[in-house]
Structure formats: C-alpha cells, structure tokens
Write an enzyme that holds these catalytic residues in place. Sequence first.
Site, short mmCIF file in Angstrom:
data_model
loop_
_atom_site.label_atom_id
_atom_site.label_comp_id
_atom_site.label_asym_id
_atom_site.label_seq_id
_atom_site.Cartn_x
_atom_site.Cartn_y
_atom_site.Cartn_z
N THR A 181 0.85 -1.19 0.00
CA THR A 181 0.00 0.00 0.00
C THR A 181 0.88 1.24 0.00
O THR A 181 1.81 1.34 0.79
CB THR A 181 -0.90 -0.04 1.26
OG1 THR A 181 -1.83 -1.12 1.09
CG2 THR A 181 -1.64 1.26 1.48
N HIS A 198 -6.36 -11.04 -0.80
CA HIS A 198 -5.64 -10.76 0.45
C HIS A 198 -6.35 -11.45 1.61
O HIS A 198 -7.35 -10.95 2.13
CB HIS A 198 -5.60 -9.25 0.67
CG HIS A 198 -4.59 -8.80 1.68
ND1 HIS A 198 -3.99 -9.65 2.58
CD2 HIS A 198 -4.07 -7.57 1.94
CE1 HIS A 198 -3.15 -8.96 3.34
NE2 HIS A 198 -3.18 -7.70 2.97
N ASN A 205 -2.86 -10.63 7.26
CA ASN A 205 -2.60 -9.35 7.96
C ASN A 205 -3.79 -8.72 8.68
O ASN A 205 -3.84 -7.50 8.85
CB ASN A 205 -2.01 -8.33 6.97
CG ASN A 205 -0.66 -8.78 6.44
OD1 ASN A 205 -0.15 -9.81 6.86
ND2 ASN A 205 -0.10 -8.03 5.52
N TYR A 251 -7.03 -8.45 7.86
CA TYR A 251 -8.12 -7.83 7.11
C TYR A 251 -9.30 -8.81 7.00
O TYR A 251 -9.27 -9.88 7.60
CB TYR A 251 -7.61 -7.30 5.77
CG TYR A 251 -6.52 -6.28 6.00
CD1 TYR A 251 -6.80 -5.10 6.70
CD2 TYR A 251 -5.20 -6.53 5.63
CE1 TYR A 251 -5.81 -4.19 6.99
CE2 TYR A 251 -4.19 -5.61 5.91
CZ TYR A 251 -4.50 -4.44 6.60
OH TYR A 251 -3.52 -3.54 6.90
N ASN A 273 -2.65 -6.05 13.47
CA ASN A 273 -4.04 -5.60 13.52
C ASN A 273 -4.86 -6.32 14.59
O ASN A 273 -6.04 -6.62 14.40
CB ASN A 273 -4.73 -5.74 12.15
CG ASN A 273 -4.36 -4.60 11.21
OD1 ASN A 273 -4.19 -3.47 11.64
ND2 ASN A 273 -4.23 -4.90 9.92
C1 LIG Z 1 4.84 0.23 2.78
C2 LIG Z 1 4.28 -1.16 2.94
C3 LIG Z 1 2.98 -1.40 2.57
C4 LIG Z 1 2.45 -2.70 2.65
N1 LIG Z 1 1.17 -2.92 2.19
C5 LIG Z 1 0.73 -4.20 2.06
C6 LIG Z 1 -0.49 -4.48 1.36
O1 LIG Z 1 -1.18 -3.59 0.83
N2 LIG Z 1 -0.87 -5.78 1.27
C7 LIG Z 1 -0.13 -6.80 1.82
O2 LIG Z 1 -0.52 -7.97 1.71
N3 LIG Z 1 1.02 -6.56 2.48
C8 LIG Z 1 1.48 -5.29 2.58
N4 LIG Z 1 2.71 -5.06 3.16
C9 LIG Z 1 3.53 -6.19 3.64
C10 LIG Z 1 4.54 -6.61 2.55
O3 LIG Z 1 3.88 -7.20 1.44
C11 LIG Z 1 5.57 -7.62 3.13
O4 LIG Z 1 4.87 -8.75 3.57
C12 LIG Z 1 6.36 -7.03 4.27
O5 LIG Z 1 6.92 -5.79 3.90
C13 LIG Z 1 7.52 -7.97 4.69
O6 LIG Z 1 8.38 -8.24 3.60
P1 LIG Z 1 9.82 -7.53 3.46
O7 LIG Z 1 10.63 -7.93 4.65
O8 LIG Z 1 10.38 -8.04 2.19
O9 LIG Z 1 9.58 -6.04 3.43
C14 LIG Z 1 3.25 -3.76 3.12
C15 LIG Z 1 4.56 -3.49 3.53
C16 LIG Z 1 5.09 -2.22 3.41
C17 LIG Z 1 6.53 -1.99 3.80
#
Ligand SMILES: Cc1cc2nc3c(=O)[nH]c(=O)nc-3n(C[C@H](O)[C@H](O)[C@H](O)COP(=O)(O)O)c2cc1C
Length: 355
Positions: free
Chosen positions: A25, A175, A178, A180, A235
């Site tokens: 997001t 999705h 997390n 939701y 959440n």
């Molecule tokens: C800025 C940001 C926005 C995120 N928005 C979503 C989202 O919209 N949907 C989702 O399933 N996960 C979302 N996540 C989680 C990421 O998909 C991912 O699972 C999380 O960053 C851990 O992975 P990483 O260690 O590679 O960053 C978001 C993470 C970040 C950093």
Amino acid sequence: MTTAFEPIVLGGRRLVNRVVMAPMTRSRAYGPGAEPTELMATYYAQRAGAGLIVTEGIQPSPVGQGYPDTPGLHTAGQVRAWRTVTDAVHREGGVIFAQLMHTGRIGHPKLLPDGLVPVGPSAVAAKGQVYTHEGPQDFVTPKELSEAEIRQTVDDFAYAARGAVEAGFDGVEIHGANGYLIHQFLASGSNRRTDAWGGGTEGRIRFAVEVVTAVAEAIGGHRVGLRISPGNPFNDMSEDDPGEVYPALLDRLAGLELAYLHLMEGPDRGLTTALRRAWPGTFVLNPFTHPDVTGPDELKLLEDGIADMVAYGALFLANPDLPRRLAAGGPFNTPDPATFYGGDHRGYTDYPALD
Ligand SMILES: Cc1cc2nc3c(=O)[nH]c(=O)nc-3n(C[C@H](O)[C@H](O)[C@H](O)COP(=O)(O)O)c2cc1C
C-alpha cells in the site's frame, strides 16, 4: 538446484524470474474516485523486471477501504485508470496481479463515503488506531455482516476480479492475510459467529473458500493467487489454531488449480514446510526475517526448495531494478519509511536504478 533467475510458469504464463514484488500500500491514489494515477503507472513500470508484480491492496468495494487514498477496482473509471498501469507494465515486459484487499474492521467511518461503517464477521473492535486525514483514530466496533451481506461481499470480490481482467491485469491476489476481512473470518479472536460462517474450523474457513471459489469461477483459477499469514498478530489478531485452520483451508482450495499460494511467513518455519507440502501448486514465500527485511540471503530458500518464488517488500520499494541487483549481489538503496504512505514522487519513483 533452482535459482531465482530461472523462469517459472505460473498459471500458464512464463515469468522471467522467481522474484516477486510483494503487495505494498502506498496511498497515492488521490481524488474522490480512488483511481490510480500516471505516477503509479510509472512506479509499477519501473519495477517490471520482477517475475511477478503484486500491486498494493485495492478495495473491491467502497466499504472495503481502510486507509486514505488507496485505489479501488469497482467503478468504470477505476478500471479505465488501471488500464494505464497494466499497459505501462506490459510494455516493459512485466506481469502484474492486482491485490484485492477488503480491510473489514480495520478502517474508520471518516475514511468511508457518508453513512458507511467498517464491517466484520462479528462486532469485535480491534485495539489500536488507524490513520485518517484528521489524524489517528481509534478503530470502531464493526457492523456484523448479515448472511445476505456476506453473500454480497463474495460477489463484490468476483466483480472486482472481472474488472481487474478488463483492466488488463494478468490476475488477482486475494488478500487473506494481515488481519483484514478474510483473515478476520479465519481467526477465532475476531470471528465469534455461531452460524455457518463461524464456530469451528469448517465455519471459519468458509468465507475464504467462498471468495476464492467465486473469484476463480469468475476469471479462472489460473488467474488467482491467495495470500495468507497464519498466526500473524498484526491488527490485533489472535488465532488459537493456525496449525489446524490453514491446512484445512488449503485442502478445500487444492482442487481449484490456482496460480499460486502466497505465504507471509511467521516465526514457525515448521508450519511453512507443512503448508508447502500440503499445497499442490506454486508456492510463493515472503519469508520471516524480522527485524530485518527480506534480503539477498533469502534467495537460498529457492535453492533449498522451501519455496518456488520469493516475495520482496521494502527492498523492492527502494530498488526498482531489484532482480538485477540481486543477481549482481547488490548494492541496494535503503528504503525510507517516511515516504512509505502518501506523498508525491519522492520516495516513490525517484529511487535510482543501477546505471
Ligand atoms: C509500505 C508497505 C505497505 C504494505 N502494504 C501491504 C499491502 O497492501 N498488502 C499486503 O498484503 N502486504 C502489505 N505489506 C507487507 C509486505 O507485502 C511484506 O509482507 C512485508 O513488507 C515484509 O516483507 P519484506 O521484509 O520483504 O519487506 C506492506 C509493507 C510495506 C513496507
């Protein structure tokens, strides 16, 4: 031994590598229509070197919006605007799935059109706050969905999925993670229903099963992925029995020949390997690396056969040419959390690629 830089066939489509851009997001779909913008098209096109891009969470209906300035996929205008994004990604040779995210009880009436309130499986508020344009607000107690409203919500997912295909997306990711709406149905802490949509495992997995099935019927299972995060407390979630619920869910979905399962992993690697064994199709892993972000070391998970593809979040946000950098062993730009949500091109489309 499989490496990240070998192609893989996903839902009948050949992907150039096994590096997934995880859904993120970014809250930059400004304006009353919740439509994606040219800037968003640039951002995703810059990242088209991913084997697969999964977009930010997109609300399948107005009430599914839980954060400011997130885009939708339920109006004709939104479908038209997403076409600009998918065309830009396809011109660069990329493959892109839309993440359909209904936030359920996570949200606030101030983020919703007049008269709408957040909904959930039960009238149980999450502890915590959500960001709105008027500052942080406590989560409210959601309206418990009636049976008819649950059916309508399932239809909303299928309608948005059809819109995604019309907009040129290669598929959708549902999705279910997390905290939701779909996760809220799966979890004992947020689902206190005593009807056929709650209670034991069979009841709690039902909403997820019906949504995924309806979406697969609408656009074909080969165009559908599902994201889950068993046991993730984000959440204000609590799950008594993830080791029972998720295998049962996968068992019910195994016959749909989905494009992939996407696991956002928790600290229990044993559960990961159990779910991978239980899943007959492509297994995408966003590995548990807390407190670090997923990095180059996690490519080893592909070589070890723990996953078929690895999803990168923060590092992909900051490195538009991430697969190339991973192949070269770095260097990597550092993500800046101050520009993660909202704002302009800064911290969005201005992270440099390698020369
Ligand atoms: C800025 C940001 C926005 C995120 N928005 C979503 C989202 O919209 N949907 C989702 O399933 N996960 C979302 N996540 C989680 C990421 O998909 C991912 O699972 C999380 O960053 C851990 O992975 P990483 O260690 O590679 O960053 C978001 C993470 C970040 C950093």
